[in-house]
Design a protein around this motif. Structure first.
Motif, PDB file in Angstrom:
ATOM      1  N   LYS A  71      -4.042   2.595   2.513  1.00  0.00           N
ATOM      2  CA  LYS A  71      -4.428   1.733   1.400  1.00  0.00           C
ATOM      3  C   LYS A  71      -3.242   1.599   0.451  1.00  0.00           C
ATOM      4  O   LYS A  71      -2.594   2.598   0.109  1.00  0.00           O
ATOM      5  N   ALA A  72      -2.939   0.381   0.041  1.00  0.00           N
ATOM      6  CA  ALA A  72      -1.849   0.153  -0.905  1.00  0.00           C
ATOM      7  C   ALA A  72      -2.197   0.809  -2.241  1.00  0.00           C
ATOM      8  O   ALA A  72      -3.306   0.658  -2.742  1.00  0.00           O
ATOM      9  N   ILE A  73      -1.252   1.570  -2.784  1.00  0.00           N
ATOM     10  CA  ILE A  73      -1.530   2.261  -4.040  1.00  0.00           C
ATOM     11  C   ILE A  73      -0.986   1.516  -5.251  1.00  0.00           C
ATOM     12  O   ILE A  73      -1.315   1.847  -6.368  1.00  0.00           O
ATOM     13  N   HIS A  74      -0.173   0.520  -5.003  1.00  0.00           N
ATOM     14  CA  HIS A  74       0.390  -0.269  -6.091  1.00  0.00           C
ATOM     15  C   HIS A  74      -0.287  -1.630  -6.114  1.00  0.00           C
ATOM     16  O   HIS A  74      -0.608  -2.187  -5.068  1.00  0.00           O
ATOM     17  N   GLY A  75      -0.469  -2.173  -7.286  1.00  0.00           N
ATOM     18  CA  GLY A  75      -1.010  -3.516  -7.402  1.00  0.00           C
ATOM     19  C   GLY A  75       0.040  -4.536  -7.008  1.00  0.00           C
ATOM     20  O   GLY A  75       1.215  -4.215  -6.801  1.00  0.00           O
ATOM     21  N   GLU A  76      -0.379  -5.770  -6.896  1.00  0.00           N
ATOM     22  CA  GLU A  76       0.556  -6.824  -6.488  1.00  0.00           C
ATOM     23  C   GLU A  76       1.487  -7.252  -7.616  1.00  0.00           C
ATOM     24  O   GLU A  76       2.612  -7.649  -7.382  1.00  0.00           O
ATOM     25  N   ILE A  80       8.100  -2.079  -9.135  1.00  0.00           N
ATOM     26  CA  ILE A  80       8.295  -0.691  -8.743  1.00  0.00           C
ATOM     27  C   ILE A  80       9.685  -0.246  -9.189  1.00  0.00           C
ATOM     28  O   ILE A  80      10.695  -0.855  -8.829  1.00  0.00           O
ATOM     29  N   LEU A  81       9.725   0.834  -9.963  1.00  0.00           N
ATOM     30  CA  LEU A  81      10.982   1.350 -10.489  1.00  0.00           C
ATOM     31  C   LEU A  81      11.589   2.422  -9.586  1.00  0.00           C
ATOM     32  O   LEU A  81      12.807   2.578  -9.537  1.00  0.00           O
ATOM     33  N   TYR A  82      10.742   3.167  -8.886  1.00  0.00           N
ATOM     34  CA  TYR A  82      11.194   4.231  -8.000  1.00  0.00           C
ATOM     35  C   TYR A  82      10.175   4.339  -6.886  1.00  0.00           C
ATOM     36  O   TYR A  82       8.978   4.322  -7.145  1.00  0.00           O
ATOM     37  N   HIS A  83      10.636   4.462  -5.637  1.00  0.00           N
ATOM     38  CA  HIS A  83       9.703   4.405  -4.511  1.00  0.00           C
ATOM     39  C   HIS A  83      10.051   5.438  -3.449  1.00  0.00           C
ATOM     40  O   HIS A  83      11.110   5.363  -2.835  1.00  0.00           O
ATOM     41  N   GLU A  84       9.164   6.449  -3.249  1.00  0.00           N
ATOM     42  CA  GLU A  84       9.331   7.427  -2.184  1.00  0.00           C
ATOM     43  C   GLU A  84       8.123   7.465  -1.255  1.00  0.00           C
ATOM     44  O   GLU A  84       8.225   7.963  -0.140  1.00  0.00           O
TER      45      GLU A  84
END
Length: 132
Positions: A71-76, A80-84
């Motif tokens: 499931k996508a955890i970020h909205g559309e 995104i400033l930092y992505h791991e």
């Protein structure tokens, strides 16, 4: 290292990221535990972020395959400033041995862990013979 159906695997932290050559789809290889009871083999797969409706367990030609959608955890509408956290699906497959009762395989999904119970057929169960 790789099998006929797998492409090169790159280890990233504790997750293995791979590509299925037939589809070109990237996926995460989930961690697994397998143990044996007198009547079955039990498989646990760690699938954090997967949704129950997106988990598929299939058997084809003596091969058990599991695919799970995350499931996508970020909205559309976010920046995104930092992505791991990988937003990839999970995929893992296992060869099944003879002596498996494929008609009675059961799967349950709870709190991000998929449990698959793979019953042994009667003829392959260990039997204790009493000595008289």
């Amino acid at each position: 290292m790789t099998k006929k159906n797998d492409a090169a695997i790159v280890k990233q932290a504790s997750n293995a990221l791979a590509v299925r050559p037939e589809s070109g789809e990237e996926f995460i290889t989930p961690a697994a535990d397998i143990y044996e009871t007198p009547h079955a083999f039990v498989l646990h797969l760690d699938l954090p972020g997967a949704v129950r409706d997106g988990v598929q367990v299939n058997i084809e030609a003596e091969r058990l395959s599991i695919k799970a959608r995350v499931k996508a955890i970020h909205g559309e509408d976010v920046s995104i400033l930092y992505h791991e956290i990988a937003n990839k699906s999970y995929y893992r497959s296992f060869n099944l041995t003879k002596g498996i009762d494929t008609d009675r395989i059961e799967a349950a999904f709870q709190e991000g862990v998929l449990s698959v119970t793979i019953p042994k057929s009667e003829q392959f169960r260990r039997k204790e013979i009493k000595i008289q």
